[in-house]
Design a protein around this motif. Structure first.
Motif, short mmCIF file in Angstrom:
data_model
loop_
_atom_site.label_atom_id
_atom_site.label_comp_id
_atom_site.label_asym_id
_atom_site.label_seq_id
_atom_site.Cartn_x
_atom_site.Cartn_y
_atom_site.Cartn_z
N GLU A 200 -0.21 13.78 -5.24
CA GLU A 200 0.20 14.89 -4.39
C GLU A 200 1.62 14.63 -3.85
OE1 GLU A 200 -2.86 16.71 -1.84
OE2 GLU A 200 -4.18 15.09 -2.51
N THR A 201 2.12 15.55 -3.05
CA THR A 201 3.52 15.45 -2.64
C THR A 201 3.77 14.25 -1.72
OG1 THR A 201 2.99 17.08 -0.92
CG2 THR A 201 4.06 17.89 -2.94
N GLY A 202 2.91 14.05 -0.74
CA GLY A 202 3.11 12.94 0.18
C GLY A 202 2.94 11.60 -0.48
N GLY A 203 1.88 11.47 -1.27
CA GLY A 203 1.65 10.21 -1.97
C GLY A 203 2.71 9.93 -3.01
N GLY A 204 3.19 10.99 -3.68
CA GLY A 204 4.25 10.81 -4.66
C GLY A 204 5.54 10.34 -4.03
#
Length: 230
Positions: free
Chosen positions: A85-89
């Motif tokens: 996802e965006t945060g984890g990426g």
């Protein structure tokens, strides 16, 4: 962490693009063509025009196709073994991004009007902001099927609401990612920290924006570009 002007953009390109149906059966969504050019090329036009020197692109689904498409460009790739996802990426790519605030850009929107990256860099104030995002008034959005994301006060400070749409481009500080003990997560968790501190801000986009999240949005984006070219 330094509060310098961001010199790196993180371009999100790892998702499966399942809402695009058959269009992403044999290619990643960033390579879906819009008026003859891949979505990711439209996004990189904004980066190039704004003169951002460093670009990091995260990859997962059919990532080699994106690498091949972008061969010859000075881009750093962050390959994800799973969808983060965006945060984890963003968190996983911090070693490639370095210290200081970063620009993040979604690769599935088409913009008609001023360069949103240039708007952000002109308005960025690290003394009062932990993040600054570009917001789209619903009347200027095409292809969007959500309920809106934020309410913007007169001073630009944001709260959760439905009066404006997050356009998928922002400057943000990454310090708070260290406080999130998850591997795969949305940037909403980081925004919640900033909202709690009153340090999440937005600027309003004066042009037109299209969310290319499904085949209907793709058709609207192509029509928007054709109308502009006339």
């Amino acid at each position: 962490m330094s509060d310098r002007m961001p010199d790196t953009v993180m371009l999100f390109a790892a998702g499966f693009g399942t809402r695009m149906g058959a269009l992403t059966a044999d290619r990643p969504k960033p390579l879906v063509p819009v008026n003859g050019r891949a979505l990711i090329d439209h996004a990189l036009d904004l980066v190039d025009s704004a003169g951002v020197p460093n670009t990091v692109v995260n990859l997962h689904y059919r990532g080699q196709m994106i690498r091949d498409h972008l061969v010859g460009r000075e881009i750093t790739f962050a390959e994800e073994p799973e969808i983060l996802e965006t945060g984890g990426g963003l968190k996983a790519a911090l070693s490639l991004i370095g210290a200081g605030p970063v620009l993040t850009l979604n690769s599935d929107a088409i913009w008609q009007g001023p360069n949103p990256i240039e708007m952000l860099r002109a308005a960025w104030d690290p003394e009062t902001m932990d993040a600054l995002m570009v917001l789209i008034p619903p009347a200027q959005a095409r292809g969007y099927q959500g309920q809106g994301d934020f309410h913007r006060a007169d001073n630009g400070q944001l709260t959760r609401g439905a009066r404006a749409i997050y356009g998928g481009v922002q400057i943000l500080k990454t310090d708070g990612l260290a406080l999130i003990d998850q591997t795969a997560f949305s940037l909403n968790l980081l925004w919640d920290q900033m909202l709690g501190a009153g340090r999440l801000y937005g600027i309003t986009y004066p042009g037109t924006w299209c969310d290319v999240g499904n085949p209907a949005g793709l058709k609207l984006a192509e029509q928007m570009l054709e109308d502009t070219d006339v």
